[in-house]
Motif scaffolding. Structure first.
Motif, PDB file in Angstrom:
ATOM      1  N   TRP A  54      30.037  78.616  20.493  1.00 40.92           N
ATOM      2  CA  TRP A  54      30.829  77.552  21.102  1.00 40.92           C
ATOM      3  C   TRP A  54      30.384  77.206  22.501  1.00 40.92           C
ATOM      4  N   GLY A  55      29.713  78.103  23.203  1.00 39.02           N
ATOM      5  CA  GLY A  55      29.178  77.768  24.521  1.00 39.02           C
ATOM      6  C   GLY A  55      28.240  76.568  24.461  1.00 39.02           C
ATOM      7  N   PRO A  56      27.191  76.632  23.627  1.00 36.71           N
ATOM      8  CA  PRO A  56      26.282  75.483  23.528  1.00 36.71           C
ATOM      9  C   PRO A  56      26.936  74.231  22.928  1.00 36.71           C
ATOM     10  N   VAL A  57      27.836  74.415  21.966  1.00 38.30           N
ATOM     11  CA  VAL A  57      28.492  73.254  21.353  1.00 38.30           C
ATOM     12  C   VAL A  57      29.321  72.505  22.390  1.00 38.30           C
ATOM     13  N   THR A  58      30.131  73.234  23.148  1.00 40.97           N
ATOM     14  CA  THR A  58      30.967  72.563  24.139  1.00 40.97           C
ATOM     15  C   THR A  58      30.140  72.060  25.320  1.00 40.97           C
ATOM     16  N   ALA A  59      29.014  72.711  25.615  1.00 42.18           N
ATOM     17  CA  ALA A  59      28.127  72.207  26.665  1.00 42.18           C
ATOM     18  C   ALA A  59      27.535  70.856  26.250  1.00 42.18           C
ATOM     19  N   LEU A  60      27.166  70.724  24.992  1.00 40.84           N
ATOM     20  CA  LEU A  60      26.660  69.438  24.497  1.00 40.84           C
ATOM     21  C   LEU A  60      27.754  68.377  24.487  1.00 40.84           C
ATOM     22  N   MET A  61      28.972  68.772  24.135  1.00 42.49           N
ATOM     23  CA  MET A  61      30.085  67.826  24.192  1.00 42.49           C
ATOM     24  C   MET A  61      30.303  67.336  25.619  1.00 42.49           C
ATOM     25  N   LEU A  62      30.241  68.249  26.581  1.00 39.89           N
ATOM     26  CA  LEU A  62      30.416  67.885  27.981  1.00 39.89           C
ATOM     27  C   LEU A  62      29.279  66.980  28.446  1.00 39.89           C
ATOM     28  N   ALA A  63      28.057  67.317  28.063  1.00 44.47           N
ATOM     29  CA  ALA A  63      26.912  66.479  28.439  1.00 44.47           C
ATOM     30  C   ALA A  63      27.039  65.069  27.862  1.00 44.47           C
ATOM     31  N   ALA A  64      27.501  64.973  26.634  1.00 41.41           N
ATOM     32  CA  ALA A  64      27.697  63.659  26.029  1.00 41.41           C
ATOM     33  C   ALA A  64      28.772  62.864  26.756  1.00 41.41           C
ATOM     34  N   ALA A  65      29.868  63.519  27.102  1.00 41.69           N
ATOM     35  CA  ALA A  65      30.953  62.836  27.817  1.00 41.69           C
ATOM     36  C   ALA A  65      30.482  62.365  29.183  1.00 41.69           C
ATOM     37  N   LEU A  66      29.781  63.235  29.913  1.00 35.72           N
ATOM     38  CA  LEU A  66      29.324  62.849  31.244  1.00 35.72           C
ATOM     39  C   LEU A  66      28.209  61.810  31.172  1.00 35.72           C
TER      40      LEU A  66
END
Length: 71
Positions: A54-66
């Motif tokens: 979940w670390g990488p998954v949520t990091a990608l979600m955050l990168a997409a949002a930003l």
């Protein structure tokens, strides 16, 4: 409940990118903030499987949002 929350969060990001139906524009930044907190919680978790998945998954979600916010 969780699936509904994630769907609204996805729609808020898609709306910011001009793809989804109009949502209140004030909804995007709380969604981005919640995504950032979720990412931090998953990266700092004592559970190794949670950090590794979940670390990488949520990091990608955050990168997409930003990326959507500042594009």
């Amino acid at each position: 409940m969780q699936a509904g929350l994630l769907a609204v969060m996805a729609l808020a990001v898609l709306d910011r990118g001009g793809i989804a139906t109009p949502l209140p524009s004030a909804l995007f930044w709380p969604v981005a903030g919640l995504t950032a907190l979720t990412c931090l919680a998953n990266v700092a978790s004592p559970s190794r499987p949670e950090r590794r998945l979940w670390g990488p998954v949520t990091a990608l979600m955050l990168a997409a949002a930003l990326g959507t916010a500042f594009a």
